[in-house]
Design a protein around this motif. Structure first.
Motif, PDB file in Angstrom:
ATOM      1  N   THR A 118      41.184 -12.135  28.202  1.00 29.78           N
ATOM      2  CA  THR A 118      41.095 -10.861  28.903  1.00 29.78           C
ATOM      3  C   THR A 118      39.732 -10.215  28.712  1.00 29.78           C
ATOM      4  OG1 THR A 118      42.121  -9.698  27.048  1.00 29.78           O
ATOM      5  CG2 THR A 118      43.583 -10.476  28.776  1.00 29.78           C
ATOM      6  N   ASP A 172      40.620 -10.689  33.852  1.00 28.15           N
ATOM      7  CA  ASP A 172      41.507 -11.489  33.007  1.00 28.15           C
ATOM      8  C   ASP A 172      41.723 -12.839  33.681  1.00 28.15           C
ATOM      9  OD1 ASP A 172      41.759  -9.166  31.527  1.00 28.15           O
ATOM     10  OD2 ASP A 172      43.834  -8.773  32.130  1.00 28.15           O
ATOM     11  N   CYS A 224      49.309  -8.773  32.571  1.00 25.62           N
ATOM     12  CA  CYS A 224      47.895  -8.373  32.636  1.00 25.62           C
ATOM     13  C   CYS A 224      47.643  -7.414  33.789  1.00 25.62           C
ATOM     14  CB  CYS A 224      47.002  -9.614  32.773  1.00 25.62           C
ATOM     15  SG  CYS A 224      47.006 -10.682  31.304  1.00 25.62           S
TER      16      CYS A 224
END
Lengths: 267, 267, 267
Positions: B172, B176, B226
């Motif tokens: 990340t 990411d 994410c």
């Protein structure tokens, strides 16, 4: 005793600028109540916190850090051994280290431990009046983590302690006094709400450590850290309704305050 | 190397809905700086955090949890033994577990420990570029807990690590990258303030663990976690004035964001 | 079984006033996820928190504190030994102590430990329905730290437990029931967001401990603590947009609420 000199806001502004440029890595061995808040205060300030706690890792990490903080608030046997290793390593590597002797004098075990550490030449010591008096060997006595006397009553003790240890000592309260045993700087202001949030004193000690990482004059550097926390507290008080919103606003203020604000506050 | 594919917002929306319906129990063995924030992130997301830390309890608890998170940020000998027991129990029970290798490569002790754990087949690994490169055996080197290189520089390392461990690896950063060693998903966006609050990366790893608890496709599940953190960061940035109010707004955003917002952001 | 009596807001108002005048020192041996939030809740309330955790220090400190809190959320062998020492010291010194049996019944080790502590006559016990039923020896079973049954289903168990231990037992949920084994007080209200923030239950237990420090009638004192948390939750819910801002507003509300607000809410 020398009369206290008022802080120079201009100097504090220069110190803050230098700190933000250097982004010092601050190794924190602190109590588990305040570790998150301390990390957030250092990030807001512009420093890089790292909490590396195992005895196996604390020594090598202290050697590569820009500064080390040792706070005994929730001391355990294992943490004491990490602190011993880290402090020895810091001293050998030339990393400045700061002691926050939380509740020293109230409990015998941590009192003995703090006295043991004092031999290792901290660059700075920050505590309330009760703590500084207890470290200096003057009877005072706190109540839990709170001081029962005002900071001005601990000024003589602070000067003696500073001279004996070769450290800068900050005794904080309604007025903060910062001394190397000879000169004394005074920083007034702040806000009562700083007492209503856990970790503001402990985080100030982390800021003290951060400022010592990149400043040639530790007396001024410690005073600059104290000034920044007091000004951030004043700013946060204006923008909050209670201790919850005050803590949030304090982090915002620490990130937003700049040299101009410090110079305007202490012209 | 395959070219990264952009995340599908529609898929992330479905993943979020499934997670909120399942409310997975996430067993967190994490560092003590971020434990409260991590618990609050999981609660805001709709998962059920539980921090059961003693070696005596970690193994039985990992077996009944929906997912396990192992974060080595403040590793101690006792915690390492709880982690070993929990990971072994999770593997036997089929509980997916996620590794967050905080500051791996910087310190020898935790580096050896992370390599030892890798044999136990994590379902997912989340780290910054320095950490993923160190785990993959590529020299990089962080500074404390921060990466010194961009996420795109760690993509090859991430793919090698994923293939070797049979895990999904998320590296990340500004973008990411999420890979199983063959496919790569990319998630852009987020906000710089995510770096100014302690525990946002660690909490993302906890979200990754939560998403792996109830999704058949771990690559997509990790990417969805994410995406949600990046979108929450963007939302919080618009509603905050500094790192204090950003952290508050981030928790609010995680609780408020829904599938429609994810689909609109990544159409 | 006696029918529950509604709380008297007037009595709660008097209890709050007495607490703020006394500012009791509350020794917290609590889990590391909630320690900061717990300290901030106690500070907002007007009490003085102190987390002294080492076995070497916990016993002397419990003897000088106004009340002791024992919370087993992240129990370790070392913490258990500090808790045993503190509880024995508190009992000998006459310091009232409160037990928060987090996740008791879910894990065998902490269950045995809680049963061991019960012999040491806690002044108060606060838990959710699953926890109180497990302590009373009635099968229930939680899921992680959450209860699977409503508080009213645990009322019989609470009364049995209270009578057996000579303690006041609070079983909290949509309605809180507080009993000494004979009388039962009921406190309704609160807000669902209290479940979305980690540590609200644990902090309520700390408030319970604080109220027992300076009130002659423990049944009423515990009910007053419960009432204050419910009212603060209702106030915070009106001023927040999600769990992040709710936690902030909860601390503000705890500091701002006064006797008039309690009397108006429970006339």
């Amino acid at each position: 005793m020398n009369r206290p000199t008022a802080l120079s806001g201009r100097q504090a502004a220069a110190d803050l600028e230098r700190l933000r440029a250097a982004q010092p890595l601050v190794h924190c061995l602190t109590n588990n109540v305040v570790s998150a808040f301390t990390a957030n205060v250092l990030l807001a300030l512009g420093a890089a916190p790292a909490m590396v706690v195992a005895p196996e890792e604390a020594a090598p990490f202290a050697a590569i850090a820009g500064a080390l903080l040792v706070n005994v608030g929730t001391l355990t046997v294992e943490q004491a051994s990490a602190m011993r290793a880290a402090v020895a390593s810091a001293r050998q590597a030339g990393t400045p280290w700061t002691l926050d002797p939380v509740a020293v004098g109230v409990l015998a075990w941590r009192t003995a431990f703090c006295h043991e550490l004092l031999v290792q030449r901290p660059r700075a010591i920050r505590g309330n009046a009760s703590e500084i008096m207890a470290l200096a060997g003057v009877a005072a006595g706190g109540r839990g983590v709170d001081s029962l006397v005002g900071s001005e009553q601990a000024l003589d003790a602070a000067m003696q302690l500073a001279e004996r240890c070769g450290a800068v000592v900050a005794v904080t309260g309604a007025t903060d006094f910062i001394t190397d045993g000879h000169q004394v700087l005074a920083v007034d202001g702040g806000d009562a709400r700083l007492q209503q949030v856990t970790g503001t004193g402990c985080s100030l000690s982390a800021m003290v450590a951060a400022f010592t990482a990149c400043h040639p004059d530790p007396l001024q550097a410690v005073a600059s850290a104290c000034a920044l926390m007091k000004l951030a507290g004043e700013t946060a008080a204006r923008e909050s309704r209670g201790p919850g919103s005050f803590a949030v606003a304090l982090l915002d203020a620490l990130a937003q305050l700049d040299g101009a604000a410090l110079t305007a506050r202490w012209p």
